[in-house]
Write a protein that holds these residues in place. Structure first.
Motif, short mmCIF file in Angstrom:
data_model
loop_
_atom_site.label_atom_id
_atom_site.label_comp_id
_atom_site.label_asym_id
_atom_site.label_seq_id
_atom_site.Cartn_x
_atom_site.Cartn_y
_atom_site.Cartn_z
N GLU A 230 39.09 49.98 60.00
CA GLU A 230 40.18 50.08 59.02
C GLU A 230 40.70 48.68 58.67
N GLN A 231 40.86 47.86 59.70
CA GLN A 231 41.35 46.49 59.51
C GLN A 231 40.37 45.67 58.68
N GLU A 232 39.08 45.81 58.96
CA GLU A 232 38.06 45.05 58.23
C GLU A 232 38.02 45.44 56.75
N SER A 233 38.07 46.74 56.47
CA SER A 233 38.06 47.19 55.08
C SER A 233 39.30 46.71 54.34
N SER A 234 40.46 46.80 55.00
CA SER A 234 41.70 46.34 54.40
C SER A 234 41.65 44.84 54.13
N GLU A 235 41.13 44.09 55.11
CA GLU A 235 41.09 42.64 54.98
C GLU A 235 40.15 42.20 53.86
N GLN A 236 38.96 42.80 53.79
CA GLN A 236 38.00 42.41 52.76
C GLN A 236 38.50 42.77 51.37
N SER A 237 39.15 43.93 51.23
CA SER A 237 39.70 44.29 49.92
C SER A 237 40.84 43.35 49.54
N ALA A 238 41.68 42.99 50.52
CA ALA A 238 42.78 42.06 50.26
C ALA A 238 42.25 40.68 49.89
N ARG A 239 41.20 40.23 50.57
CA ARG A 239 40.61 38.92 50.26
C ARG A 239 39.97 38.94 48.87
N MET A 240 39.30 40.03 48.55
CA MET A 240 38.67 40.14 47.23
C MET A 240 39.73 40.06 46.12
N ASN A 241 40.84 40.77 46.31
CA ASN A 241 41.92 40.74 45.32
C ASN A 241 42.59 39.37 45.27
N ALA A 242 42.76 38.74 46.44
CA ALA A 242 43.38 37.41 46.48
C ALA A 242 42.52 36.38 45.76
N MET A 243 41.21 36.44 45.97
CA MET A 243 40.31 35.50 45.30
C MET A 243 40.21 35.77 43.80
N GLU A 244 40.32 37.04 43.42
CA GLU A 244 40.33 37.37 41.99
C GLU A 244 41.58 36.80 41.32
N ASN A 245 42.73 36.95 41.99
CA ASN A 245 43.98 36.38 41.45
C ASN A 245 43.91 34.86 41.40
N ALA A 246 43.33 34.25 42.45
CA ALA A 246 43.21 32.79 42.49
C ALA A 246 42.29 32.30 41.37
N THR A 247 41.20 33.02 41.12
CA THR A 247 40.28 32.64 40.04
C THR A 247 40.95 32.74 38.68
N ARG A 248 41.71 33.82 38.48
CA ARG A 248 42.42 33.99 37.21
C ARG A 248 43.49 32.90 37.01
N ASN A 249 44.22 32.59 38.07
CA ASN A 249 45.23 31.53 37.99
C ASN A 249 44.60 30.17 37.71
#
Length: 284
Positions: A230-249
């Motif tokens: 559960e922690q791994e899935s949550s972490e990878q989805s959070a990292r994917m979203n964080a990197m998407e936001n960072a790329t957009r910014n």
């Protein structure tokens, strides 16, 4: 006339130099942000691939974990005063506030009722909680999250938990909901003695103490394995979203810097033309 033109040229030179320096600074920053965008875009793709694998591994782990916790969920066990807290995180960052959210959950529990015993899985939770409750650490686990967890890892954590005396253990981790959301939850686990004291265990047949302890060890390992997934899935989805936001910014910053660069370059060219024209007029 020549002296006037020379003074005019000398007075214009520092302004032009400052303009060129500004252009150089903007160009350097623009190049840096473009490199950052490439990195964050690559990290997003890597996280997306890892998230797909983590989500796939979560499905069977959730089945076993839910089944193992069914006995604890469907029967009431006395919590007791001697409680052991287990926080499950990882060693890796760049995934938004997933670790800090779990840390806040633990700190809130510590304020309500001071935690005396804790086992920390992952360096992120260890560092977040070190100042507040570092003296409560019984043991810590590192090298978590660098590769996919296995049942052997869960078994090691379960054995460490069972090596300590407690009435009940609260396991805190981030539960995966979907690709954009997760929430920190706490799963209470009774001790072997607590299980033996519950009449529901003996509803159908006499159960030996050794059988109860073996069952608890196996079920706890399944629950820990489920929590890790559960922690791994949550972490990878959070990292994917964080990197998407960072790329957009980064893309938005590149557009602004490019506009600033073009305007500054145009201003420098205009200033140089004014200097040339002023010098030509001074010579006439």
């Amino acid at each position: 006339m020549a002296t006037t033109w020379l003074r005019a040229s000398m007075s214009m030179t520092p302004t032009s130099a400052r303009g060129m320096a500004t252009l150089k600074d903007i160009e350097t920053r623009l190049k840096s942000v473009k490199n950052i965008k490439k990195i964050t875009s690559s990290m997003k793709m890597v996280s997306a691939a890892k998230f797909t694998r983590a989500e796939k591994a979560l499905k069977p782990a959730r089945v076993y974990g839910t089944g193992a916790a069914a006995l604890y969920d469907k029967n009431e066990f006395v919590a007791g005063e001697d409680k052991l807290y287990v926080a499950i995180s990882s060693d890796r960052g760049l995934c938004g506030g997933i670790h800090s959210g779990l840390g806040r959950k633990f700190k809130a529990l510590h304020l309500e009722s001071p935690i005396k015993k804790s086992i920390i899985v992952g360096d992120k939770a260890k560092l977040i909680l070190l100042k507040t409750m570092g003296d409560t650490y019984l043991s810590t686990f590192n090298n978590v999250g660098k590769k996919a967890s296995s049942f052997t890892d869960a078994l090691e954590i379960a054995e460490e938990i069972l090596s300590h005396e407690f009435d009940s253990a609260d396991i805190a981790y981030n539960s995966f909901i979907n690709v954009v959301s997760y929430k920190p939850i706490i799963k209470p686990i009774p001790s072997a003695a607590n299980i033996e004291s519950n009449d529901a265990v003996y509803a159908y047949d006499e159960v030996d103490s050794e059988v109860v302890r073996c069952y608890q060890e196996f079920s706890l390992a399944n629950i820990i394995h489920h929590a890790l997934k559960e922690q791994e899935s949550s972490e990878q989805s959070a990292r994917m979203n964080a990197m998407e936001n960072a790329t957009r910014n980064a893309g938005e910053m590149i557009d602004k810097l490019q506009l600033q660069y073009n305007r500054t370059r145009q201003a420098v060219i205009t200033r140089e033309l004014i200097e040339i024209i002023s010098g030509a007029n001074a010579l006439e």
